[in-house]
Design a protein around this motif. Structure first.
Motif, PDB file in Angstrom:
ATOM      1  N   GLN A  79       0.809  -1.216   0.000  1.00  8.17           N
ATOM      2  CA  GLN A  79       0.000   0.000   0.000  1.00  8.17           C
ATOM      3  C   GLN A  79       0.848   1.276   0.000  1.00  8.17           C
ATOM      4  O   GLN A  79       0.297   2.372  -0.036  1.00  8.17           O
ATOM      5  CB  GLN A  79      -0.933  -0.005   1.220  1.00  8.17           C
ATOM      6  CG  GLN A  79      -1.971  -1.113   1.155  1.00  8.17           C
ATOM      7  CD  GLN A  79      -2.873  -1.137   2.380  1.00  8.17           C
ATOM      8  OE1 GLN A  79      -2.765  -0.289   3.258  1.00  8.17           O
ATOM      9  NE2 GLN A  79      -3.767  -2.112   2.433  1.00  8.17           N
ATOM     10  N   GLY A  80       2.157   1.123   0.056  1.00 12.21           N
ATOM     11  CA  GLY A  80       3.022   2.295   0.019  1.00 12.21           C
ATOM     12  C   GLY A  80       4.390   1.990   0.593  1.00 12.21           C
ATOM     13  O   GLY A  80       4.542   1.045   1.371  1.00 12.21           O
ATOM     14  N   PRO A  81       5.399   2.772   0.212  1.00 16.43           N
ATOM     15  CA  PRO A  81       6.753   2.515   0.685  1.00 16.43           C
ATOM     16  C   PRO A  81       6.907   2.849   2.173  1.00 16.43           C
ATOM     17  O   PRO A  81       6.165   3.669   2.727  1.00 16.43           O
ATOM     18  CB  PRO A  81       7.616   3.431  -0.183  1.00 16.43           C
ATOM     19  CG  PRO A  81       6.698   4.541  -0.587  1.00 16.43           C
ATOM     20  CD  PRO A  81       5.334   3.918  -0.703  1.00 16.43           C
ATOM     21  N   LEU A  82       7.896   2.225   2.787  1.00 15.85           N
ATOM     22  CA  LEU A  82       8.136   2.419   4.213  1.00 15.85           C
ATOM     23  C   LEU A  82       8.424   3.880   4.579  1.00 15.85           C
ATOM     24  O   LEU A  82       7.913   4.359   5.599  1.00 15.85           O
ATOM     25  CB  LEU A  82       9.287   1.510   4.668  1.00 15.85           C
ATOM     26  CG  LEU A  82       9.614   1.498   6.155  1.00 15.85           C
ATOM     27  CD1 LEU A  82       8.389   1.153   6.996  1.00 15.85           C
ATOM     28  CD2 LEU A  82      10.746   0.494   6.427  1.00 15.85           C
ATOM     29  N   PRO A  83       9.212   4.630   3.781  1.00 13.10           N
ATOM     30  CA  PRO A  83       9.464   6.032   4.157  1.00 13.10           C
ATOM     31  C   PRO A  83       8.184   6.850   4.292  1.00 13.10           C
ATOM     32  O   PRO A  83       8.077   7.710   5.178  1.00 13.10           O
ATOM     33  CB  PRO A  83      10.339   6.562   3.021  1.00 13.10           C
ATOM     34  CG  PRO A  83      10.969   5.362   2.421  1.00 13.10           C
ATOM     35  CD  PRO A  83       9.983   4.246   2.585  1.00 13.10           C
ATOM     36  N   ALA A  84       7.195   6.581   3.430  1.00  9.83           N
ATOM     37  CA  ALA A  84       5.929   7.313   3.512  1.00  9.83           C
ATOM     38  C   ALA A  84       5.191   6.951   4.797  1.00  9.83           C
ATOM     39  O   ALA A  84       4.591   7.813   5.449  1.00  9.83           O
ATOM     40  CB  ALA A  84       5.055   7.000   2.301  1.00  9.83           C
ATOM     41  N   TRP A  85       5.250   5.672   5.173  1.00 14.54           N
ATOM     42  CA  TRP A  85       4.594   5.242   6.409  1.00 14.54           C
ATOM     43  C   TRP A  85       5.298   5.850   7.621  1.00 14.54           C
ATOM     44  O   TRP A  85       4.643   6.320   8.555  1.00 14.54           O
ATOM     45  CB  TRP A  85       4.589   3.722   6.486  1.00 14.54           C
ATOM     46  CG  TRP A  85       3.686   3.178   7.547  1.00 14.54           C
ATOM     47  CD1 TRP A  85       2.324   3.300   7.619  1.00 14.54           C
ATOM     48  CD2 TRP A  85       4.070   2.421   8.692  1.00 14.54           C
ATOM     49  NE1 TRP A  85       1.852   2.661   8.735  1.00 14.54           N
ATOM     50  CE2 TRP A  85       2.886   2.110   9.420  1.00 14.54           C
ATOM     51  CE3 TRP A  85       5.298   1.966   9.172  1.00 14.54           C
ATOM     52  CZ2 TRP A  85       2.911   1.376  10.594  1.00 14.54           C
ATOM     53  CZ3 TRP A  85       5.312   1.226  10.349  1.00 14.54           C
ATOM     54  CH2 TRP A  85       4.134   0.937  11.051  1.00 14.54           C
ATOM     55  N   LEU A  86       6.632   5.870   7.591  1.00 16.72           N
ATOM     56  CA  LEU A  86       7.398   6.488   8.680  1.00 16.72           C
ATOM     57  C   LEU A  86       7.052   7.973   8.816  1.00 16.72           C
ATOM     58  O   LEU A  86       6.968   8.506   9.922  1.00 16.72           O
ATOM     59  CB  LEU A  86       8.899   6.323   8.434  1.00 16.72           C
ATOM     60  CG  LEU A  86       9.456   4.907   8.586  1.00 16.72           C
ATOM     61  CD1 LEU A  86      10.886   4.847   8.058  1.00 16.72           C
ATOM     62  CD2 LEU A  86       9.405   4.447  10.036  1.00 16.72           C
ATOM     63  N   THR A  87       6.843   8.632   7.688  1.00 17.08           N
ATOM     64  CA  THR A  87       6.468  10.044   7.708  1.00 17.08           C
ATOM     65  C   THR A  87       5.137  10.239   8.444  1.00 17.08           C
ATOM     66  O   THR A  87       4.975  11.154   9.246  1.00 17.08           O
ATOM     67  CB  THR A  87       6.364  10.589   6.267  1.00 17.08           C
ATOM     68  OG1 THR A  87       7.658  10.547   5.656  1.00 17.08           O
ATOM     69  CG2 THR A  87       5.860  12.020   6.253  1.00 17.08           C
ATOM     70  N   GLY A  88       4.179   9.345   8.169  1.00 16.05           N
ATOM     71  CA  GLY A  88       2.892   9.421   8.861  1.00 16.05           C
ATOM     72  C   GLY A  88       3.032   9.191  10.354  1.00 16.05           C
ATOM     73  O   GLY A  88       2.426   9.899  11.164  1.00 16.05           O
TER      74      GLY A  88
END
Length: 200
Positions: A79-88
């Motif tokens: 559903q999306g790359p890890l950096p984007a999830w970490l940003t959230g």
């Protein structure tokens, strides 16, 4: 007969981002280290923009990766790359830190107001001391670094047991107990120095 050593497959020693994402979600601790190495700078940059350089930015960076790791079951690489999830996750930690700052400010202001109002309403002996103790504790918590401050907050504000704190943070149980004991001793010493000793 001897055979030539088989070369390591490409990507084993230096996995691409997608592989780090998959391994992180699967609970591979090496993937956590790789994720921190690759994206801690990005997360820390967000925290610095929110708070400026210093302990708060460092704490938010650390809390982001701890929270991401302990909550990795919710991460879906497809559903999306890890950096984007970490940003959230980092955005949530920034909001939490601002809320905590605001709560501590209101508590300190309330303590000051209580101390100023106490003489006029004929308060009983000990009220001023309790207010002073409360302010000193808040001040001392501000001085603590991580992980000590986070552990104390989980123990006394979130009312978690030592075992629950160890599980949530990934810090060994013995280390959690040691941090709490040393921090309480430090608080006791501070209060005693200021003439307001904690009750035994």
């Amino acid at each position: 007969m001897t055979s030539d050593p088989v070369p390591a497959p490409r990507g084993v020693l230096d996995p691409d981002d997608a592989e780090v994402d998959r391994r992180f979600a699967a609970g591979d601790e090496q993937a956590l280290a790789l994720a921190y190495e690759r994206w801690a700078g990005q997360v820390h940059g967000m925290a610095v923009r929110a708070f400026g350089p210093g302990p708060d930015a460092e704490d938010v960076t650390q809390q982001t990766f701890i929270s991401a790791w302990t909550g990795r079951a919710r991460y879906r690489p497809d559903q999306g790359p890890l950096p984007a999830w970490l940003t959230g996750v980092c955005r949530h930690k920034i909001a939490d830190t601002w809320a905590k700052r605001d709560r501590q400010r209101r508590e300190a202001e309330a303590a000051v107001s209580e101390a100023e109002a106490a003489p006029s309403r004929g308060s009983s002996p000990g009220v001023d001391t309790a207010v002073a103790d409360r302010m000193l504790v808040l001040d001392e918590l501000e001085r603590l670094g991580q992980p000590q401050r986070g552990i104390i907050e989980l123990a006394f504000f979130a009312d978690l047991t030592h075992a629950q704190i160890a599980e949530r943070t990934g810090i060994p149980l013995g280390t959690v107990k040691s941090h709490i004991r040393r921090t309480l001793e430090r608080l006791r010493t501070r209060l005693e120095v200021d003439g307001a000793a904690l009750p035994a």
